[in-house]
Scaffold this active site. Structure first.
Site, PDB file in Angstrom:
ATOM      1  N   SER A   1      53.083  90.313 -23.600  1.00 26.22           N
ATOM      2  CA  SER A   1      52.701  90.054 -22.212  1.00 26.22           C
ATOM      3  C   SER A   1      51.496  90.918 -21.815  1.00 26.22           C
ATOM      4  O   SER A   1      51.245  91.970 -22.412  1.00 26.22           O
ATOM      5  CB  SER A   1      53.886  90.351 -21.298  1.00 26.22           C
TER       6      SER A   1
ATOM      7  N   PHE B   1      58.750  87.983 -28.768  1.00 26.74           N
ATOM      8  CA  PHE B   1      59.952  87.238 -29.163  1.00 26.74           C
ATOM      9  C   PHE B   1      59.660  85.770 -29.453  1.00 26.74           C
ATOM     10  O   PHE B   1      60.410  85.112 -30.155  1.00 26.74           O
ATOM     11  CB  PHE B   1      61.017  87.331 -28.047  1.00 26.74           C
TER      12      PHE B   1
ATOM     13  N   GLU C   1      52.527  83.768 -14.865  1.00 22.73           N
ATOM     14  CA  GLU C   1      53.040  83.127 -16.081  1.00 22.73           C
ATOM     15  C   GLU C   1      54.553  82.997 -15.944  1.00 22.73           C
ATOM     16  O   GLU C   1      55.243  84.007 -15.794  1.00 22.73           O
ATOM     17  CB  GLU C   1      52.698  83.996 -17.301  1.00 22.73           C
TER      18      GLU C   1
ATOM     19  N   CYS D   1      52.562  80.876 -25.609  1.00 24.61           N
ATOM     20  CA  CYS D   1      51.378  81.344 -24.875  1.00 24.61           C
ATOM     21  C   CYS D   1      50.326  80.256 -24.787  1.00 24.61           C
ATOM     22  O   CYS D   1      49.379  80.371 -24.024  1.00 24.61           O
ATOM     23  CB  CYS D   1      50.802  82.582 -25.536  1.00 24.61           C
TER      24      CYS D   1
HETATM   25  P1  NAD Z   1      56.604  91.694 -24.271  1.00 17.05           P
HETATM   26  O1  NAD Z   1      55.286  92.173 -23.817  1.00 17.05           O
HETATM   27  O2  NAD Z   1      57.783  91.960 -23.409  1.00 17.05           O
HETATM   28  O3  NAD Z   1      56.971  92.338 -25.696  1.00 17.05           O
HETATM   29  C1  NAD Z   1      56.078  92.291 -26.775  1.00 17.05           C
HETATM   30  C2  NAD Z   1      56.340  93.499 -27.673  1.00 17.05           C
HETATM   31  O4  NAD Z   1      56.080  94.687 -26.936  1.00 17.05           O
HETATM   32  C3  NAD Z   1      57.771  93.592 -28.173  1.00 17.05           C
HETATM   33  O5  NAD Z   1      57.756  93.992 -29.527  1.00 17.05           O
HETATM   34  C4  NAD Z   1      58.385  94.659 -27.301  1.00 17.05           C
HETATM   35  O6  NAD Z   1      59.387  95.418 -27.948  1.00 17.05           O
HETATM   36  C5  NAD Z   1      57.201  95.559 -26.956  1.00 17.05           C
HETATM   37  N1  NAD Z   1      57.329  96.185 -25.635  1.00 17.05           N
HETATM   38  C6  NAD Z   1      57.934  95.653 -24.538  1.00 17.05           C
HETATM   39  N2  NAD Z   1      57.848  96.520 -23.511  1.00 17.05           N
HETATM   40  C7  NAD Z   1      57.178  97.599 -23.948  1.00 17.05           C
HETATM   41  C8  NAD Z   1      56.770  98.829 -23.333  1.00 17.05           C
HETATM   42  N3  NAD Z   1      57.035  99.098 -22.065  1.00 17.05           N
HETATM   43  N4  NAD Z   1      56.085  99.707 -24.086  1.00 17.05           N
HETATM   44  C9  NAD Z   1      55.797  99.441 -25.376  1.00 17.05           C
HETATM   45  N5  NAD Z   1      56.168  98.314 -25.998  1.00 17.05           N
HETATM   46  C10 NAD Z   1      56.842  97.388 -25.304  1.00 17.05           C
HETATM   47  O7  NAD Z   1      56.441  90.134 -24.576  1.00 17.05           O
HETATM   48  P2  NAD Z   1      57.568  89.088 -24.951  1.00 17.05           P
HETATM   49  O8  NAD Z   1      58.393  88.805 -23.743  1.00 17.05           O
HETATM   50  O9  NAD Z   1      58.256  89.486 -26.208  1.00 17.05           O
HETATM   51  O10 NAD Z   1      56.665  87.807 -25.291  1.00 17.05           O
HETATM   52  C11 NAD Z   1      56.217  86.909 -24.347  1.00 17.05           C
HETATM   53  C12 NAD Z   1      54.824  87.214 -23.899  1.00 17.05           C
HETATM   54  O11 NAD Z   1      53.949  87.234 -25.019  1.00 17.05           O
HETATM   55  C13 NAD Z   1      54.237  86.174 -22.960  1.00 17.05           C
HETATM   56  O12 NAD Z   1      53.524  86.826 -21.942  1.00 17.05           O
HETATM   57  C14 NAD Z   1      53.301  85.373 -23.847  1.00 17.05           C
HETATM   58  O13 NAD Z   1      52.245  84.735 -23.172  1.00 17.05           O
HETATM   59  C15 NAD Z   1      52.804  86.431 -24.744  1.00 17.05           C
HETATM   60  N6  NAD Z   1      52.271  85.873 -25.973  1.00 17.05           N
HETATM   61  C16 NAD Z   1      50.923  85.867 -26.133  1.00 17.05           C
HETATM   62  C17 NAD Z   1      50.372  85.311 -27.263  1.00 17.05           C
HETATM   63  C18 NAD Z   1      48.897  85.299 -27.461  1.00 17.05           C
HETATM   64  O14 NAD Z   1      48.480  85.049 -28.572  1.00 17.05           O
HETATM   65  N7  NAD Z   1      48.081  85.573 -26.470  1.00 17.05           N
HETATM   66  C19 NAD Z   1      51.197  84.763 -28.248  1.00 17.05           C
HETATM   67  C20 NAD Z   1      52.572  84.803 -28.058  1.00 17.05           C
HETATM   68  C21 NAD Z   1      53.091  85.366 -26.919  1.00 17.05           C
END
Ligand code: NAD
Length: 501
Positions: free
Chosen positions: A228, A151, A385, A283
C-alpha cells in the site's frame, strides 16, 4: 498450546523457528484459523541477512549460465507443483483456483525471463576510445538484496523480485505477507531443489519488526517493496535514509474510460473481469469507469447489471465460482464500510453485494459484486483505494474531462480506454499521467520482458519492477578503461584533461 500447523522461516537452506510472536493465518472462505505463522524478531532477520551475506561471494562468482540454469530448473518444478502452490494460494488468500493459476503463470514467466540473465548482463564494449585504449561497462551484483511483498499476489510478486536478483548474482531475503505466507515459502523450497545453494534465497516471515530490520541493516544493499502507498512511502524514505537503493510500488485507483463509440458488450465483458476478478484485490483492478456521455453510461450500467446477475460467488476451491472471499475479516468490514459511505455521500448503489449468501460458508468473508452509478470526484469511494468488488461509474462529458480527472488523481498505476477511434486512443496513451495504459485492454499488466510500474504515488523510486528495469535495479554499472602500451613505448606526462581533441 496450539495444535495448529506453524509456518517457519527458511534460512541458509534450513527451516528455522525464530521469534516468539505469531500471527493467525485464516481460510477466508470459512473464517477459520488454519495455521499460525511465526513473526521473525530482529535476531532472526539478522541471521537471514548473515546467511545471505555468507552465500554472496561464491554465488556472485558462479558463472551466469549456471545461475540461469537454476531458473530453468525452477520453471519446470513450478509447473510440476502448480496444483499444490495454487491450492495454498486459494486456501490463504481466497482467490479462485483459476485466478491463482493465472498468477502463478505470470510468476513463472518472470522466472523464465530471469533465465536469460546471461544475455541481459552482457554489458557494453568499445574499442579504441583513445589511442590503444579499450573501455567496457559491466553490470555487477549489489550483494544482499531484500523484498517485502503484499498479500494479494502471494506467489507472483515475490517472483517479480528474487529470481532476477539472484540470476544477476545477488543473494536475497524475502519477507512475504504474513496473511498468506505459505506459497512463497514452498516456491523457495522448490528453488533449493532446483539447485539454488543454501543462503542465496532466505525467507523470513514477519511484520514491521522484520521489515524495519531489513530497512536499517547496512548489509542490505537494495530493497524492493510492493504494497500500500503509506507503507511504500515509509519503506522508500527509511531505506533511502539508510543508504539503500529502493523501489517501492504502492496502491492504485485505476480508471477505465468508455468512449461513446466503444463496443459496449466487449468493454463490459472486459470491465467485469477487471473490476471483480480476484474480488477487486488487484493493484491493476478497475474500480472506476468514466463513461463519456450519458448514452454510454446508461448502456454500460445496464449491461453491467445483467452480467453481475450471472456471477457466482463462493469458495475459490469450486471451479464454477467467479469470485471468492475477501482476504480478512477486517478488510471485509472495511470494504463494506466504503459501500455504506458511498450511499451516504450520494452515489447511487445499483447493485448491492452486501447480503450475498454462500451456503455452508456463513463465516467466510464473502461480499458480492457492488455497482455504483453517479460517483463524483469529491466522494471517498472516488478518492480512496477500496481494494474490493466495488465498481463505480462516473459520467463525464468529454475525453478531456476524463483525462483531467485521471491526471488529478493521487494514483497513476494503470488505466485504459475503450474506443474504436485510433486518434482518441493515441492522444490518451500519449498524454495520460499513468504508468501502464491499455487500449481496449482492461488489465495492461506488462509481460515479464517489459517492466511494471505506476506513476505519481503508485511508485516511489526510479526503476520499475521486473523486466529490463529489474536487471538495472539489481546491478550497478562499472566502467573499466584499459590500455596495454606496446613494449618500449614511453608515455609523456599530460596535464590537460584526456580527450580525443
Ligand atoms: P501492505 O502495505 O499492508 O503490506 C505490504 C507488506 O508490507 C507486507 O509484507 C506487510 O507485512 C508489510 N507491512 C505492513 N505494514 C507495515 C509497517 N507498518 N511497517 C513495515 N512493513 C509493513 O499491503 P497489502 O495489504 O498486503 O497489499 C495490498 C496493497 O498492495 C494495495 O494497496 C495494492 O494496491 C498494493 N499493491 C500494489 C502493487 C503494485 O505493483 N503497485 C501490486 C500489488 C499490490
Amino acid at each position: 498450546m496450539s495444535t495448529l500447523p506453524e509456518i517457519h522461516h527458511l534460512i541458509n537452506g534450513k527451516t528455522v523457528a525464530g521469534g516468539s510472536r505469531h500471527a493467525d493465518v485464516f481460510n477466508p472462505a470459512t473464517g477459520q484459523v488454519e495455521k499460525r505463522v511465526l513473526l521473525a524478531d530482529k535476531t532472526t532477520v539478522e541471521q537471514a541477512i548473515a546467511s545471505a551475506e555468507a552465500a554472496y561471494p561464491a554465488w556472485r562468482n558462479t558463472p551466469p549460465l549456471k545461475r540461469a540454469r537454476v531458473m530453468s530448473n525452477l520453471k519446470v518444478l513450478l509447473e510440476q507443483h502448480a496444483d499444490e502452490i495454487c491450492a495454498l494460494v486459494t486456501a490463504e488468500h481466497g482467490k479462485v483456483l483459476g485466478d491463482a493459476m493465472g498468477e502463478l503463470q505470470r510468476g513463472i514467466e518472470n522466472v523464465e525471463y530471469a533465465s536469460y540473465a546471461p544475455e541481459l548482463l552482457k554489458g557494453e564494449h568499445s574499442k579504441n576510445v583513445g589511442p590503444a585504449i579499450d573501455s567496457w561497462s559491466e553490470f555487477q551484483a549489489l550483494g544482499v538484496t531484500a523484498g517485502i511483498t503484499p498479500f494479494n499476489f502471494p506467489v507472483m510478486v515475490p517472483l517479480w523480485m528474487w529470481p532476477m536478483a539472484v540470476a544477476c548474482g545477488n543473494t536475497f531475503v524475502l519477507k512475504p505477507s504474513e496473511r498468506d505466507p505459505s506459497s512463497a515459502l514452498l516456491v523457495a523450497k522448490l528453488a533449493q531443489q532446483a539447485g539454488l545453494p543454501p543462503g542465496v534465497l532466505n525467507v523470513v516471515n514477519g511484520d514491521k519488526e522484520a521489515v524495519d530490520t531489513l530497512l536499517t541493516d547496512p548489509r542490505v544493499k537494495a530493497v524492493s517493496f510492493v504494497g500500500s502507498t503509506p507503507i511504500a512511502e515509509y519503506i522508500y524514505a527509511t531505506g533511502c535514509a539508510h543508504g539503500k537503493r529502493v523501489q517501492a510500488l504502492g496502491g492504485a485507483k485505476n480508471h477505465a474510460v468508455v468512449m461513446p463509440d466503444a463496443d459496449v458488450p466487449n468493454a463490459v465483458s472486459a470491465l467485469m473481469g477487471a473490476a471483480y476478478g480476484s474480488c477487486g484485490e488487484r493493484c491493476m483492478a478497475i474500480p472506476l469507469v468514466l463513461a463519456v456521455g450519458d448514452a454510454a453510461a446508461d448502456a454500460v450500467v445496464a449491461a453491467l447489471k445483467v452480467e453481475i446477475a450471472k456471477m457466482k460467488v463462493g469458495p475459490g476451491t469450486d471451479a464454477s465460482n467467479d469470485m471468492g472471499p475477501l482476504v480478512t475479516k477486517a478488510h471485509f468490514e472495511k470494504v463494506k464500510g466504503y459501500v455504506a459511505q458511498g450511499i451516504q455521500e450520494g452515489a447511487t448503489l445499483v447493485v448491492d453485494g452486501r447480503n450475498v449468501q454462500v451456503p455452508g460458508h456463513e463465516a467466510g468473508y464473502f461480499l458480492g459484486p457492488c455497482l455504483f452509478d453517479h460517483v463524483k470526484p469529491g466522494m471517498t469511494i472516488y478518492k480512496e483505494e477500496i481494494f474490493g468488488p466495488v465498481l463505480g461509474v462516473m459520467r463525464v462529458k468529454s475525453l478531456q474531462e476524463a483525462m483531467d480527472l485521471i491526471d488529478a488523481h493521487e494514483y497513476g498505476n494503470g488505466t485504459c480506454i475503450f474506443t474504436r477511434d485510433g486518434e482518441a486512443a493515441r492522444y490518451f496513451s500519449d498524454n495520460i499521467l499513468v504508468g501502464m495504459v491499455g487500449v481496449n485492454v482492461p488489465l495492461p499488466v506488462p509481460v515479464a520482458y517489459h517492466s511494471f510500474g505506476g506513476w505519481k504515488r503508485s511508485l516511489f523510486g526510479d526503476l520499475h519492477a521486473y523486466g529490463p528495469d529489474a536487471v538495472r535495479f539489481y546491478t550497478k554499472r562499472k566502467t573499466i578503461t584499459q590500455r596495454w602500451p606496446s613494449a618500449g613505448v614511453r608515455d609523456g606526462t599530460v596535464f590537460s584533461f584526456p580527450s580525443n581533441r
